[in-house]
Each structure stands twice: as structure tokens, then as C-alpha cells.
Design a protein around this motif. Structure first.
Motif, PDB file in Angstrom:
ATOM      1  N   LYS A  39       0.821  -1.215   0.000  1.00  0.00           N
ATOM      2  CA  LYS A  39       0.000   0.000   0.000  1.00  0.00           C
ATOM      3  C   LYS A  39       0.857   1.268   0.000  1.00  0.00           C
ATOM      4  O   LYS A  39       1.860   1.346   0.712  1.00  0.00           O
ATOM      5  CB  LYS A  39      -0.879   0.009   1.246  1.00  0.00           C
ATOM      6  CG  LYS A  39      -1.885  -1.121   1.263  1.00  0.00           C
ATOM      7  CD  LYS A  39      -2.518  -1.236   2.655  1.00  0.00           C
ATOM      8  CE  LYS A  39      -3.028  -2.644   2.870  1.00  0.00           C
ATOM      9  NZ  LYS A  39      -2.621  -3.242   4.152  1.00  0.00           N
ATOM     10  N   GLU A  41       1.694   4.695   1.277  1.00  0.00           N
ATOM     11  CA  GLU A  41       1.463   5.352   2.564  1.00  0.00           C
ATOM     12  C   GLU A  41       1.381   6.861   2.379  1.00  0.00           C
ATOM     13  O   GLU A  41       1.835   7.399   1.363  1.00  0.00           O
ATOM     14  CB  GLU A  41       2.606   4.988   3.528  1.00  0.00           C
ATOM     15  CG  GLU A  41       2.534   3.521   3.905  1.00  0.00           C
ATOM     16  CD  GLU A  41       3.642   3.066   4.844  1.00  0.00           C
ATOM     17  OE1 GLU A  41       4.553   3.862   5.157  1.00  0.00           O
ATOM     18  OE2 GLU A  41       3.581   1.899   5.254  1.00  0.00           O
ATOM     19  N   GLU A  44       3.832   9.379   0.351  1.00  0.00           N
ATOM     20  CA  GLU A  44       4.613   8.658  -0.664  1.00  0.00           C
ATOM     21  C   GLU A  44       4.001   8.846  -2.039  1.00  0.00           C
ATOM     22  O   GLU A  44       2.793   9.048  -2.167  1.00  0.00           O
ATOM     23  CB  GLU A  44       4.583   7.148  -0.383  1.00  0.00           C
ATOM     24  CG  GLU A  44       5.517   6.683   0.677  1.00  0.00           C
ATOM     25  CD  GLU A  44       5.560   5.159   0.765  1.00  0.00           C
ATOM     26  OE1 GLU A  44       6.632   4.637   1.075  1.00  0.00           O
ATOM     27  OE2 GLU A  44       4.530   4.495   0.561  1.00  0.00           O
ATOM     28  N   CYS A  49       7.071   4.344  -2.896  1.00  0.00           N
ATOM     29  CA  CYS A  49       6.413   3.215  -2.226  1.00  0.00           C
ATOM     30  C   CYS A  49       6.983   1.887  -2.695  1.00  0.00           C
ATOM     31  O   CYS A  49       7.350   1.045  -1.868  1.00  0.00           O
ATOM     32  CB  CYS A  49       4.917   3.261  -2.505  1.00  0.00           C
ATOM     33  SG  CYS A  49       4.053   1.749  -2.015  1.00  0.00           S
TER      34      CYS A  49
END
Ligand SMILES: Nc1nc2c([nH]c(=O)n2[C@H]2C[C@H](O)[C@@H](COP(=O)(O)OP(=O)(O)OP(=O)(O)O)O2)c(=O)[nH]1
Length: 135
Positions: A39, A41, A44, A49
Motif C-alpha cells: 500500500k 502510505e 509517498e 512506495c
């Protein structure tokens, strides 16, 4: 329903094989195969990521080569936007921190894997529109 943004890596080696990882029995979508990632975050972008996730999950550093079109898939409890990057390993040895297994697969082997649903259009795009242009 909110859309979960997930970045994933299609990591290729010098023989044009692709790294795929199998989710562990305790993860969501247990034992399904996927392109590793995770995922995005807060703060980011998809690029930062995927570099972070691959380092965390596989202990290697990657260099990104291309971004491929996203795949949006409606699972029963959430929607995922899967954002794929083609990449190569630049340093490190693969050591699995979360996954059950990994394999370097050729196109026929990739097509036979039980992939998470969102990955199927990603794999199709990669094989149909990208793979043949690799050196
Ligand atoms: N990593 C990854 N996740 C995928 C793919 N296809 C797909 O539908 N997903 C889904 C499965 C999960 O519900 C979600 C990503 O969650 P994750 O558990 O891998 O990500 P994460 O490491 O950031 O999560 P967490 O352990 O911190 O909870 O996206 C894929 O190819 N790679």
C-alpha cells in the motif's frame, strides 16, 4: 468504498524471467501469487512506495524501468488500484520477509499461476504489450 492504492513490481532478470511471490497463509488472499509490493502510505508517491516495499519484503534494491497502466479491481470488501512498475534488481539477495515462496517464471509459467485477481490484467498487458520489446 475507498480505493486502496497499491504499487507492485514486475522484476525481470537477464533471462527475461519475472519474479512472482506467493502470499503467506496468514495474509489476505492466502497462497495467491502476486507481484510483490504494498500500500502507498501518506506522503509517498507510487515510485517511492514500491522501492520501499521491495526492500522491506525481499531485502533487495530495485531500479524502476517503466510504469504500466493501473488495474482497478473490485474485491468484495474493497477496491484496489494496482500500480505496476517494471524493475530490475540492482543490489542484494532475495530473502523473503513476508511471503511463503518466490519463483522466477517465464511467460507460460506466469499464465499458469493462481494470481490475485487484480494482477491478471497487469500480467496480460505486460506479456502482450511490453514483453516482446525487452532486449
Ligand atoms: N502487494 C500486492 N498486493 C496486491 C496485489 N494484487 C492485489 O490485489 N493486491 C492486494 C492484496 C492486499 O489486499 C493489498 C496490498 O496489501 P499488502 O498486504 O500486500 O500491502 P502492505 O504490505 O502495505 O500491507 P500491510 O502488511 O502493511 O497490511 O492489495 C499485488 O500484485 N501485490
Amino acid at each position: 468504498m475507498t480505493i486502496l492504492q497499491v504499487a507492485c513490481a514486475i522484476i525481470i532478470d537477464h533471462e527475461k524471467r519475472v519474479l512472482v511471490t506467493q502470499r503467506s497463509p496468514i495474509m489476505k488472499h492466502p497462497l495467491k501469487w502476486e507481484f510483490p509490493g504494498g500500500k502507498i502510505e501518506p506522503g509517498e508517491n507510487p515510485q517511492t512506495c514500491i522501492i520501499r516495499e521491495i526492500k522491506e519484503e525481499l531485502t533487495v534494491d530495485i531500479e524502476l524501468k517503466s510504469r504500466l497502466p493501473s488495474s482497478i479491481y473490485h474485491y468484495s470488501s474493497f477496491i484496489v488500484e494496482l500500480i505496476p512498475f517494471v524493475a530490475i534488481i540492482i543490489t542484494g539477495e532475495i530473502y523473503l520477509k513476508e511471503h511463503a515462496e518466490y519463483v522466477w517464471a517465464n511467460p507460460n509459467e506466469l499464465r499458469d499461476l493462481d494470481l490475485t485477481e487484480a494482477d491478471i490484467p497487469v500480467l496480460n498487458f505486460f506479456l502482450n504489450d511490453y514483453y516482446n520489446f525487452l532486449n
